[in-house]
Design a protein around this motif. Sequence first.
Motif, PDB file in Angstrom:
ATOM      1  N   ALA A   1      -1.517  13.293  -4.185  1.00  0.00           N
ATOM      2  CA  ALA A   1      -2.953  13.021  -4.048  1.00  0.00           C
ATOM      3  C   ALA A   1      -3.314  12.687  -2.605  1.00  0.00           C
ATOM      4  CB  ALA A   1      -3.359  11.868  -4.962  1.00  0.00           C
ATOM      5  N   ASN A   2      -4.480  13.120  -2.182  1.00  0.00           N
ATOM      6  CA  ASN A   2      -4.962  12.836  -0.832  1.00  0.00           C
ATOM      7  C   ASN A   2      -5.758  11.541  -0.752  1.00  0.00           C
ATOM      8  OD1 ASN A   2      -4.052  15.198   0.683  1.00  0.00           O
ATOM      9  ND2 ASN A   2      -5.437  16.353  -0.637  1.00  0.00           N
ATOM     10  N   PHE A   3      -6.172  11.038  -1.915  1.00  0.00           N
ATOM     11  CA  PHE A   3      -6.949   9.807  -1.946  1.00  0.00           C
ATOM     12  C   PHE A   3      -6.320   8.811  -2.918  1.00  0.00           C
ATOM     13  CE2 PHE A   3     -10.063  12.822  -0.364  1.00  0.00           C
ATOM     14  CZ  PHE A   3     -10.714  12.096   0.624  1.00  0.00           C
ATOM     15  N   LEU A   4      -6.466   7.554  -2.576  1.00  0.00           N
ATOM     16  CA  LEU A   4      -6.000   6.459  -3.425  1.00  0.00           C
ATOM     17  C   LEU A   4      -7.159   5.489  -3.609  1.00  0.00           C
ATOM     18  CD1 LEU A   4      -3.632   4.860  -4.824  1.00  0.00           C
ATOM     19  CD2 LEU A   4      -3.340   3.695  -2.618  1.00  0.00           C
ATOM     20  N   GLY A   5      -7.545   5.276  -4.845  1.00  0.00           N
ATOM     21  CA  GLY A   5      -8.628   4.345  -5.137  1.00  0.00           C
ATOM     22  C   GLY A   5      -8.079   3.068  -5.739  1.00  0.00           C
ATOM     23  N   VAL A   6      -8.453   1.933  -5.173  1.00  0.00           N
ATOM     24  CA  VAL A   6      -7.992   0.634  -5.674  1.00  0.00           C
ATOM     25  C   VAL A   6      -9.205  -0.124  -6.200  1.00  0.00           C
ATOM     26  CG1 VAL A   6      -6.818  -1.522  -5.125  1.00  0.00           C
ATOM     27  CG2 VAL A   6      -6.129   0.599  -3.974  1.00  0.00           C
ATOM     28  N   MET A   7      -9.283  -0.253  -7.516  1.00  0.00           N
ATOM     29  CA  MET A   7     -10.369  -1.015  -8.133  1.00  0.00           C
ATOM     30  C   MET A   7      -9.889  -2.438  -8.350  1.00  0.00           C
ATOM     31  SD  MET A   7     -13.492  -0.860  -9.127  1.00  0.00           S
ATOM     32  CE  MET A   7     -14.381  -2.366  -9.538  1.00  0.00           C
ATOM     33  N   VAL A   8     -10.601  -3.383  -7.761  1.00  0.00           N
ATOM     34  CA  VAL A   8     -10.217  -4.794  -7.835  1.00  0.00           C
ATOM     35  C   VAL A   8     -11.023  -5.444  -8.953  1.00  0.00           C
ATOM     36  CG1 VAL A   8      -9.956  -6.936  -6.556  1.00  0.00           C
ATOM     37  CG2 VAL A   8      -9.863  -4.743  -5.346  1.00  0.00           C
ATOM     38  N   GLU A   9     -10.329  -5.901  -9.968  1.00  0.00           N
ATOM     39  CA  GLU A   9     -11.054  -6.411 -11.136  1.00  0.00           C
ATOM     40  C   GLU A   9     -10.144  -7.277 -11.998  1.00  0.00           C
ATOM     41  OE1 GLU A   9     -14.407  -4.356 -14.057  1.00  0.00           O
ATOM     42  OE2 GLU A   9     -12.724  -3.175 -13.315  1.00  0.00           O
ATOM     43  N   GLU A  10     -10.713  -8.343 -12.540  1.00  0.00           N
ATOM     44  CA  GLU A  10     -10.016  -9.149 -13.531  1.00  0.00           C
ATOM     45  C   GLU A  10     -10.287  -8.549 -14.908  1.00  0.00           C
ATOM     46  OE1 GLU A  10      -7.939 -11.373 -12.929  1.00  0.00           O
ATOM     47  OE2 GLU A  10      -8.443 -12.539 -11.148  1.00  0.00           O
ATOM     48  N   ASN A  11      -9.542  -8.995 -15.912  1.00  0.00           N
ATOM     49  CA  ASN A  11      -9.787  -8.525 -17.272  1.00  0.00           C
ATOM     50  C   ASN A  11     -11.073  -9.119 -17.827  1.00  0.00           C
ATOM     51  OD1 ASN A  11      -7.680  -6.764 -17.724  1.00  0.00           O
ATOM     52  ND2 ASN A  11      -6.276  -8.365 -18.387  1.00  0.00           N
TER      53      ASN A  11
ATOM     54  N   LEU B   1       0.834  -1.197   0.000  1.00  0.00           N
ATOM     55  CA  LEU B   1       0.000   0.000   0.000  1.00  0.00           C
ATOM     56  C   LEU B   1       0.873   1.253   0.000  1.00  0.00           C
ATOM     57  CD1 LEU B   1      -2.846   1.218   0.160  1.00  0.00           C
ATOM     58  CD2 LEU B   1      -2.688   1.072   2.653  1.00  0.00           C
ATOM     59  N   ALA B   2       1.985   1.190   0.714  1.00  0.00           N
ATOM     60  CA  ALA B   2       2.913   2.329   0.743  1.00  0.00           C
ATOM     61  C   ALA B   2       3.490   2.601  -0.639  1.00  0.00           C
ATOM     62  CB  ALA B   2       4.038   2.056   1.743  1.00  0.00           C
ATOM     63  N   ASP B   3       3.778   1.533  -1.388  1.00  0.00           N
ATOM     64  CA  ASP B   3       4.292   1.699  -2.750  1.00  0.00           C
ATOM     65  C   ASP B   3       3.252   2.376  -3.641  1.00  0.00           C
ATOM     66  OD1 ASP B   3       6.736   0.447  -2.178  1.00  0.00           O
ATOM     67  OD2 ASP B   3       5.875  -1.541  -2.513  1.00  0.00           O
ATOM     68  N   MET B   4       1.997   1.996  -3.459  1.00  0.00           N
ATOM     69  CA  MET B   4       0.929   2.619  -4.247  1.00  0.00           C
ATOM     70  C   MET B   4       0.838   4.112  -3.935  1.00  0.00           C
ATOM     71  SD  MET B   4      -2.167  -0.177  -4.084  1.00  0.00           S
ATOM     72  CE  MET B   4      -1.808  -1.864  -3.631  1.00  0.00           C
ATOM     73  N   TRP B   5       0.974   4.452  -2.655  1.00  0.00           N
ATOM     74  CA  TRP B   5       0.939   5.869  -2.278  1.00  0.00           C
ATOM     75  C   TRP B   5       2.124   6.617  -2.876  1.00  0.00           C
ATOM     76  CZ3 TRP B   5      -2.884   8.684  -0.999  1.00  0.00           C
ATOM     77  CH2 TRP B   5      -3.936   8.200  -0.217  1.00  0.00           C
ATOM     78  N   ASN B   6       3.264   5.964  -2.950  1.00  0.00           N
ATOM     79  CA  ASN B   6       4.445   6.614  -3.520  1.00  0.00           C
ATOM     80  C   ASN B   6       4.232   6.988  -4.980  1.00  0.00           C
ATOM     81  OD1 ASN B   6       5.920   6.483  -1.142  1.00  0.00           O
ATOM     82  ND2 ASN B   6       6.858   4.509  -1.645  1.00  0.00           N
ATOM     83  N   SER B   7       3.405   6.195  -5.672  1.00  0.00           N
ATOM     84  CA  SER B   7       3.132   6.486  -7.083  1.00  0.00           C
ATOM     85  C   SER B   7       1.969   7.459  -7.256  1.00  0.00           C
ATOM     86  CB  SER B   7       2.815   5.188  -7.835  1.00  0.00           C
ATOM     87  OG  SER B   7       1.581   4.636  -7.399  1.00  0.00           O
ATOM     88  N   ALA B   8       1.352   7.852  -6.136  1.00  0.00           N
ATOM     89  CA  ALA B   8       0.173   8.721  -6.201  1.00  0.00           C
ATOM     90  C   ALA B   8       0.518  10.199  -6.130  1.00  0.00           C
ATOM     91  CB  ALA B   8      -0.794   8.364  -5.066  1.00  0.00           C
TER      92      ALA B   8
END
Length: 256
Positions: free
Chosen positions: A28-38, A18-25
Amino acid sequence: MNNPLLEIFQPVDNSKSLADMWNSAGSANFLGVMVEENPAAVAWALAINFYNDRNIRIVLARPQHPEVVKQLRADANNRFLLYHRGDSTPVWTSPSGARWSEIQDKVMEFVTHHAAPPKSAEKSTAVEPQAPAPTAEIDMSQYKVELADIKSTISYMLFQEIARQQVVDGEGLVGLKSWIHAVSKYAPATTPIRRLLYRMDQWLQGQGPSMTYEDWTKKLEEVHTDLGNPLPREIEWVACKGSKPHFRGYTCGVWV
């Protein structure tokens, strides 16, 4: 050359925390994670819609991602996690079966509320009342992606657009190979259609230095029949339907 826009369509690696995801954000104050297969149609639509919003970053994750499993366990696919900076747990989790528009509205609610400036503590000076600013209803349905449009676009492209050329060679063939490879990799579609695109891409990459209309049509018909005819022959448009037959349609579908 890497296109930064294409990165939003790639799922975050399962090794990323999760920290890595924030580093790429960024900031931004919000991080949205959409969980989905192709095909991750909802995730891609959200990522495109919020691409220029500096207050939120949307990422795509698979149901097997450790952070997803931690929060949702087995009931993860087609769910959305919204994090606020500084919080290790989501501030909102979408219910099962939530629609794209519902997720969109909820995200906007959080982001807009956070971005609103604080009310001044100073005593306001009396002013003459002013007429309220005009408001306009926003039709969010314009952002909907219809599977029928995607199918019609791919069908028109493969059976009509490419087949118009009697012979494709030189730079035209190089461009066609690159285009079909990109479509086979990123186009949101059903599994049979993705298999069709994959097999046509594999075949096309082996063609050279030229390809005839007959070669393309013969191979396309062979693969299409072998996969149970997943593409419609009759082209129809839903969200991409224009006010007149010559408006929107195929060009709209390509942008989708």
